[in-house]
Design an enzyme around this catalytic site. Structure first.
Site, PDB file in Angstrom:
ATOM      1  N   PHE A 139      30.007  50.808 -28.508  1.00  0.00           N
ATOM      2  CA  PHE A 139      28.839  51.351 -28.661  1.00  0.00           C
ATOM      3  C   PHE A 139      27.736  50.639 -29.613  1.00  0.00           C
ATOM      4  O   PHE A 139      27.968  50.091 -30.621  1.00  0.00           O
ATOM      5  CB  PHE A 139      29.146  52.697 -29.564  1.00  0.00           C
ATOM      6  CG  PHE A 139      28.056  53.738 -29.537  1.00  0.00           C
ATOM      7  CD1 PHE A 139      27.591  54.538 -28.754  1.00  0.00           C
ATOM      8  CD2 PHE A 139      27.185  53.654 -31.001  1.00  0.00           C
ATOM      9  CE1 PHE A 139      26.467  55.402 -28.966  1.00  0.00           C
ATOM     10  CE2 PHE A 139      26.145  54.562 -31.138  1.00  0.00           C
ATOM     11  CZ  PHE A 139      25.766  55.329 -30.098  1.00  0.00           C
ATOM     12  N   ASP A 224      27.944  43.103 -33.764  1.00  0.00           N
ATOM     13  CA  ASP A 224      27.205  44.419 -34.189  1.00  0.00           C
ATOM     14  C   ASP A 224      28.217  44.925 -35.262  1.00  0.00           C
ATOM     15  O   ASP A 224      29.351  45.563 -35.143  1.00  0.00           O
ATOM     16  CB  ASP A 224      27.542  45.495 -32.871  1.00  0.00           C
ATOM     17  CG  ASP A 224      26.801  46.853 -33.362  1.00  0.00           C
ATOM     18  OD1 ASP A 224      26.593  47.168 -34.334  1.00  0.00           O
ATOM     19  OD2 ASP A 224      26.674  47.423 -32.562  1.00  0.00           O
ATOM     20  N   LYS A 253      23.803  51.831 -40.763  1.00  0.00           N
ATOM     21  CA  LYS A 253      24.432  52.713 -41.533  1.00  0.00           C
ATOM     22  C   LYS A 253      24.717  52.622 -42.886  1.00  0.00           C
ATOM     23  O   LYS A 253      23.974  52.939 -43.808  1.00  0.00           O
ATOM     24  CB  LYS A 253      26.010  52.767 -40.839  1.00  0.00           C
ATOM     25  CG  LYS A 253      25.909  53.332 -39.333  1.00  0.00           C
ATOM     26  CD  LYS A 253      27.127  53.963 -38.827  1.00  0.00           C
ATOM     27  CE  LYS A 253      26.634  54.810 -37.449  1.00  0.00           C
ATOM     28  NZ  LYS A 253      26.938  54.232 -36.285  1.00  0.00           N
TER      29      LYS A 253
HETATM   30  C1  LIG Z   1      25.999  53.913 -34.939  1.00  0.00           C
HETATM   31  C2  LIG Z   1      26.157  52.585 -34.227  1.00  0.00           C
HETATM   32  C3  LIG Z   1      24.908  51.999 -33.729  1.00  0.00           C
HETATM   33  C4  LIG Z   1      23.628  52.820 -33.605  1.00  0.00           C
HETATM   34  O1  LIG Z   1      23.127  53.204 -34.792  1.00  0.00           O
HETATM   35  P1  LIG Z   1      22.013  54.269 -34.837  1.00  0.00           P
HETATM   36  O2  LIG Z   1      21.522  54.208 -36.290  1.00  0.00           O
HETATM   37  O3  LIG Z   1      22.427  55.427 -34.366  1.00  0.00           O
HETATM   38  O4  LIG Z   1      21.010  53.764 -34.026  1.00  0.00           O
HETATM   39  C5  LIG Z   1      25.182  50.817 -33.019  1.00  0.00           C
HETATM   40  N1  LIG Z   1      26.282  50.098 -33.105  1.00  0.00           N
HETATM   41  C6  LIG Z   1      27.218  50.699 -33.847  1.00  0.00           C
HETATM   42  C7  LIG Z   1      28.649  49.901 -33.979  1.00  0.00           C
HETATM   43  C8  LIG Z   1      27.372  51.857 -34.238  1.00  0.00           C
HETATM   44  O5  LIG Z   1      28.459  52.403 -35.000  1.00  0.00           O
END
Ligand SMILES: *Cc1c(COP(=O)(O)O)cnc(C)c1O
Length: 411
Positions: A139, A224, A253
């Site tokens: 994701f 990521d 986050k």
């Molecule tokens: C939440 C998340 C995203 C996206 O972040 P947003 O602030 O919602 O755009 C991307 N990568 C990972 C691993 C995430 O957990």
């Protein structure tokens, strides 16, 4: 009539209905606790999906936000932003990176990472190298490009042609990765721990293999760490346990402790194509965000903070393992690292989150039938015990409802 803007059952909400929201609203938070509009108290082991890394209303963050709010909110990136310089410097000092681009969200941090990887090869005389290898279950966000990177059919459906340039391979399948690399490949993108995908930890061996593949083929390695970074594993960044470093890393986050912000970090070499005018943002890195981001770093870099996270994580993991032994009919597996833990359930995961909610504890569902436990990093042993008690009670309730008996009941 007053109050018609509330989402009561009789009046429809004015919000676009993209979220299946629960019928609870919170008005106040304190540490790991949330208080709803009826005054009920909930133990928050979801942290707004790994965002409230320091819990709710952390005094140092509140003070930083208040002080900045009275001075300056926004100026744009047309001008110098001293607190942004400082935060970038601190991130660089504590990571592999030489350079930082601030964003407002995780998806934007990933967009920057994707553009940077493509531009790096263009600047190196290889504009044909633009494709990125990604992993099943990943994701990376909800923009068109990050959706294509995540490759989840249910999120792509109906939004027109998928953005080109992403080649998805099975999770941690080294052979498939090697096969997916072509002369057009620019980078490999991976979450060191998949969050939404079900708290799947990428083994250190695998991260090493990816680094080697990237070095061998002249590719950039992108991590990521939007969810697994910022102290959650007991290291400032999740990959630091492995000794493997990326060329580019996306953060968000926890980095703002609840203030919307993200960052894309890179080595000088990986960022070499990103010259003046090549990328931008109106809000990213504004003075309010930078004040809070620095306050988060003050807490996370304080001596002993990450050790505390590691100690709590170890305790939590041991107690979760014992919980699993007591409830084998409900809990199939405990997985994760640090304070990014997952319970793979032997029943639908939604039943466990619902039972926890009845017991006034918040957790977050994930793929692969997993319930995520993402407590604030400031938890102590008594809060872990409280969480285990509520998990125990929820598992017992489910066993009763389903006519299952816990294997540990006669022990
Ligand atoms: C939440 C998340 C995203 C996206 O972040 P947003 O602030 O919602 O755009 C991307 N990568 C990972 C691993 C995430 O957990």
């Amino acid at each position: 009539m007053a109050g018609t803007n509330s989402a009561s059952s009789s009046s429809p909400s004015a919000l676009l209905p993209t979220f299946a929201r629960l019928d609870i609203g919170f008005e106040r938070g304190e540490g790991a606790w949330l208080f709803d509009t009826k005054g009920d108290r909930y133990l928050d082991f979801g942290s707004g999906i790994a965002v409230n890394a320091l819990g709710h209303a952390h005094p140092h963050l509140v003070a930083a936000l208040k002080a900045q709010a009275e001075k300056l909110w926004h100026t744009s990136n047309l001008y110098q932003i001293p607190d942004g310089e400082r935060l970038a410097q601190r991130l660089v000092e504590h990571s592999f990176a030489d350079t930082v681009f601030f964003t407002n969200s995780g998806a934007e941090a990933l967009e920057c990472a994707i553009k940077m990887a493509r531009k790096y090869h263009a600047a190196s005389g290889h504009p044909e190298k633009f494709r990125i290898v990604t992993f099943e279950g990943a994701f990376h966000g909800r923009t068109l490009a990050t959706l294509a990177a995540g490759g989840q059919q249910k999120y792509l459906e109906g939004f027109g042609p998928k953005v080109d340039g992403f080649d998805q391979v099975p999770f941690a399948d080294h052979e498939a990765i090697e096969k997916a690399i072509t002369p057009e490949t620019a980078a490999i993108l991976i979450e060191p721990i998949q969050g939404e995908g079900g708290v799947r930890v990428v083994p250190t061996q695998c991260l090493r293999g990816l680094r080697a593949l990237c070095d061998q083929h002249g590719l950039l390695l992108i991590f990521d760490e939007v969810q697994c970074g910022m102290g959650r594993t007991g290291h400032l960044f999740a990959h630091q346990r492995s000794g493997v470093t990326p060329d580019i890393m996306a953060l968000a986050k926890g980095i703002g402790g609840g203030f919307p912000m993200g960052a894309c970090l890179a080595t000088r070499e990986a960022g070499k194509g990103m010259t003046a005018g090549s990328h931008g943002t109106t809000f990213g890195g504004n003075p309010l965000a930078m004040a809070v981001g620095n306050a988060v770093m003050d807490v996370m870099l304080a001596p002993g903070f990450l050790d505390h996270v590691s100690a709590m994580a170890l305790l939590f993991k041991q107690k979760l393992a014992a919980l699993k032994d007591r409830h084998p009919r409900v809990i199939a597996e405990i997985r994760g690292e640090g304070l990014l833990m997952g319970i793979k359930t032997a029943i639908p995961n939604t039943e466990l989150t619902a039972a926890l909610l009845k017991g006034k504890m918040l957790a977050v569902g994930a793929g692969d039938n997993v319930v995520r436990l993402l407590p604030p990093l400031i938890i102590d042993e008594s809060l872990i015990d409280e969480a285990i008690r509520r998990l125990d009670a929820a598992a017992m309730r489910l066993e009763h409802e389903r006519g299952l008996s816990g294997a540990g009941s006669t022990a």
